[in-house]
Design a protein around this motif. Structure first.
Motif, PDB file in Angstrom:
ATOM      1  N   THR A  88     -18.365   4.761  -9.486  1.00  0.00           N
ATOM      2  CA  THR A  88     -17.646   3.604  -9.763  1.00  0.00           C
ATOM      3  C   THR A  88     -17.027   2.804 -10.473  1.00  0.00           C
ATOM      4  N   LYS A  89     -17.464   4.064 -12.194  1.00  0.00           N
ATOM      5  CA  LYS A  89     -16.554   3.442 -12.910  1.00  0.00           C
ATOM      6  C   LYS A  89     -15.176   4.347 -13.510  1.00  0.00           C
ATOM      7  N   THR A  90     -14.889   4.785 -12.103  1.00  0.00           N
ATOM      8  CA  THR A  90     -13.080   4.983 -12.632  1.00  0.00           C
ATOM      9  C   THR A  90     -12.412   4.868 -10.450  1.00  0.00           C
ATOM     10  N   TYR A  91     -12.534   5.027 -10.006  1.00  0.00           N
ATOM     11  CA  TYR A  91     -11.981   4.336  -8.947  1.00  0.00           C
ATOM     12  C   TYR A  91     -12.113   2.805  -8.466  1.00  0.00           C
ATOM     13  N   TRP A  92     -11.089   2.244  -8.600  1.00  0.00           N
ATOM     14  CA  TRP A  92     -11.565   0.788  -8.281  1.00  0.00           C
ATOM     15  C   TRP A  92     -11.214   0.440  -6.964  1.00  0.00           C
ATOM     16  N   LEU A  93     -12.489  -0.668  -7.462  1.00  0.00           N
ATOM     17  CA  LEU A  93     -13.204  -1.118  -5.771  1.00  0.00           C
ATOM     18  C   LEU A  93     -12.561  -2.443  -4.779  1.00  0.00           C
ATOM     19  N   MET A  94     -11.909  -1.954  -3.480  1.00  0.00           N
ATOM     20  CA  MET A  94     -11.514  -2.436  -2.867  1.00  0.00           C
ATOM     21  C   MET A  94     -12.116  -3.955  -2.659  1.00  0.00           C
TER      22      MET A  94
ATOM     23  N   GLY B  78     -23.006 -13.615   3.410  1.00  0.00           N
ATOM     24  CA  GLY B  78     -23.889 -12.970   2.376  1.00  0.00           C
ATOM     25  C   GLY B  78     -24.025 -11.066   2.402  1.00  0.00           C
ATOM     26  N   TRP B  79     -22.982 -10.786   3.077  1.00  0.00           N
ATOM     27  CA  TRP B  79     -23.338  -9.574   3.221  1.00  0.00           C
ATOM     28  C   TRP B  79     -22.025  -9.038   3.434  1.00  0.00           C
ATOM     29  N   GLY B  80     -21.662  -7.402   2.944  1.00  0.00           N
ATOM     30  CA  GLY B  80     -20.774  -6.765   2.284  1.00  0.00           C
ATOM     31  C   GLY B  80     -20.542  -5.279   2.217  1.00  0.00           C
ATOM     32  N   TRP B  81     -19.589  -4.709   2.115  1.00  0.00           N
ATOM     33  CA  TRP B  81     -19.322  -3.652   2.262  1.00  0.00           C
ATOM     34  C   TRP B  81     -18.598  -3.044   0.809  1.00  0.00           C
ATOM     35  N   LEU B  82     -19.384  -1.923   0.369  1.00  0.00           N
ATOM     36  CA  LEU B  82     -18.565  -1.655  -1.478  1.00  0.00           C
ATOM     37  C   LEU B  82     -17.726  -0.261  -0.905  1.00  0.00           C
ATOM     38  N   THR B  83     -16.400  -0.528  -0.954  1.00  0.00           N
ATOM     39  CA  THR B  83     -15.632   0.744  -0.937  1.00  0.00           C
ATOM     40  C   THR B  83     -15.238   0.576  -2.110  1.00  0.00           C
ATOM     41  N   TYR B  84     -14.785   1.661  -2.526  1.00  0.00           N
ATOM     42  CA  TYR B  84     -13.899   2.249  -4.287  1.00  0.00           C
ATOM     43  C   TYR B  84     -13.119   2.980  -3.400  1.00  0.00           C
ATOM     44  N   ALA B  85     -12.185   3.452  -3.914  1.00  0.00           N
ATOM     45  CA  ALA B  85     -10.672   3.836  -4.053  1.00  0.00           C
ATOM     46  C   ALA B  85      -9.862   4.634  -5.415  1.00  0.00           C
ATOM     47  N   ASN B  86      -9.213   5.498  -4.827  1.00  0.00           N
ATOM     48  CA  ASN B  86      -8.826   6.460  -6.349  1.00  0.00           C
ATOM     49  C   ASN B  86      -7.230   7.155  -5.907  1.00  0.00           C
ATOM     50  N   THR B  87      -6.392   6.682  -6.540  1.00  0.00           N
ATOM     51  CA  THR B  87      -5.008   7.576  -5.979  1.00  0.00           C
ATOM     52  C   THR B  87      -4.519   8.496  -7.239  1.00  0.00           C
ATOM     53  N   THR B  88      -4.499   9.892  -6.184  1.00  0.00           N
ATOM     54  CA  THR B  88      -3.624  10.813  -7.582  1.00  0.00           C
ATOM     55  C   THR B  88      -2.722  12.144  -6.996  1.00  0.00           C
ATOM     56  N   ASN B  89      -1.836  11.430  -7.881  1.00  0.00           N
ATOM     57  CA  ASN B  89      -1.115  12.593  -7.274  1.00  0.00           C
ATOM     58  C   ASN B  89      -0.358  11.877  -5.654  1.00  0.00           C
ATOM     59  N   GLY B  90      -0.552  11.435  -5.316  1.00  0.00           N
ATOM     60  CA  GLY B  90      -0.339  10.017  -3.813  1.00  0.00           C
ATOM     61  C   GLY B  90      -1.317  10.247  -3.247  1.00  0.00           C
TER      62      GLY B  90
ATOM     63  N   THR C 135      -4.623   9.433  -1.611  1.00  0.00           N
ATOM     64  CA  THR C 135      -5.560   8.340  -1.932  1.00  0.00           C
ATOM     65  C   THR C 135      -6.999   8.548  -1.299  1.00  0.00           C
ATOM     66  N   THR C 136      -7.964   8.713  -2.058  1.00  0.00           N
ATOM     67  CA  THR C 136      -9.572   8.732  -1.657  1.00  0.00           C
ATOM     68  C   THR C 136     -10.543   7.724  -2.046  1.00  0.00           C
ATOM     69  N   LEU C 137     -10.910   7.172  -0.530  1.00  0.00           N
ATOM     70  CA  LEU C 137     -12.081   6.458  -0.777  1.00  0.00           C
ATOM     71  C   LEU C 137     -13.419   6.938  -0.752  1.00  0.00           C
ATOM     72  N   GLN C 138     -14.174   5.722  -1.098  1.00  0.00           N
ATOM     73  CA  GLN C 138     -16.008   6.605  -0.964  1.00  0.00           C
ATOM     74  C   GLN C 138     -16.706   5.240  -1.180  1.00  0.00           C
ATOM     75  N   SER C 139     -16.999   5.142  -0.422  1.00  0.00           N
ATOM     76  CA  SER C 139     -18.545   4.704   0.150  1.00  0.00           C
ATOM     77  C   SER C 139     -19.679   4.582  -0.699  1.00  0.00           C
ATOM     78  N   LEU C 140     -19.796   2.779  -0.966  1.00  0.00           N
ATOM     79  CA  LEU C 140     -21.360   3.570  -1.668  1.00  0.00           C
ATOM     80  C   LEU C 140     -22.286   2.996  -0.799  1.00  0.00           C
ATOM     81  N   GLY C 141     -21.706   1.774   0.075  1.00  0.00           N
ATOM     82  CA  GLY C 141     -22.583   1.669   1.401  1.00  0.00           C
ATOM     83  C   GLY C 141     -22.849  -0.167   1.207  1.00  0.00           C
ATOM     84  N   SER C 142     -23.738  -0.876   2.276  1.00  0.00           N
ATOM     85  CA  SER C 142     -23.626  -1.995   2.197  1.00  0.00           C
ATOM     86  C   SER C 142     -24.059  -3.187   1.026  1.00  0.00           C
ATOM     87  N   ILE C 143     -23.235  -4.071   0.823  1.00  0.00           N
ATOM     88  CA  ILE C 143     -24.897  -5.033  -0.052  1.00  0.00           C
ATOM     89  C   ILE C 143     -25.017  -6.647   0.256  1.00  0.00           C
ATOM     90  N   TRP C 144     -25.479  -7.046  -0.563  1.00  0.00           N
ATOM     91  CA  TRP C 144     -26.260  -8.439   0.776  1.00  0.00           C
ATOM     92  C   TRP C 144     -26.335  -8.809  -0.713  1.00  0.00           C
TER      93      TRP C 144
END
Length: 167
Positions: free
Chosen positions: A84-90, A97-109, A111-120
């Protein structure tokens, strides 16, 4: 100028003003800058002994357009989760009041996605809870019972915040 022309001019002017005001209200996002840091508690449901303190920092813009879903654009950092410190938040689209915390990172073309979870959230991130999704056997994620609640300094405060949008 005749009375009929004055009436037509007045009605035309009022119509243009109403259309412009209506378009503004429908299209404007009503952005609010968010810059908060909360103490938070991560815990397992029904187990006070698992409570661990962490910190959540939220920085960005919360847009709350009328008749559409709110959207958060910015950073949502949870100290315990390094990505959550190094990837960018989509952008987080909040539906009632409900959403999804998904982060992405691009290295050498790649893209890696990392889901943290659901947020209210309630209000403008006045209170929030996250249901953390853990990886299982290297597969994508599935919901678990790990929760993070903020602002909270102990398990019982976190548990009371956990009631946000519970049905």
């Amino acid at each position: 100028m005749t009375l009929q022309k004055k009436l037509l001019l007045t009605l035309s002017t009022i119509s243009i003003i109403l259309i412009a005001a209506g378009a503004f209200v429908l299209l404007y996002n009503f952005p609010k800058t968010i810059d908060i840091e909360y103490p938070a508690i991560e815990y397992l449901e029904d187990d006070p002994l698992t409570a661990q303190a962490t910190t959540i920092r939220i920085q960005g813009t919360l847009s709350r357009p009328l008749f559409r879903n709110a959207t958060f654009h910015g950073k949502f950092i949870i100290d315990k989760y390094d990505f959550t410190k190094t990837y960018w938040l989509m952008d987080v689209v909040m539906r009632n009041g409900w959403g999804w915390l998904t982060y992405a990172n691009t290295t050498n073309g790649d893209t890696t996605l990392q889901s943290l979870g659901s947020i209210w959230m309630s209000g403008d991130f006045d209170k929030l809870k996250i249901v953390v999704h853990e990886p299982v056997s290297g597969e994508y994620t599935k919901p678990s019972v790990i929760r993070i609640s903020a602002p909270a300094k102990n398990y019982y405060e976190a548990l009371s915040i956990d009631q946000i949008n519970k049905e």
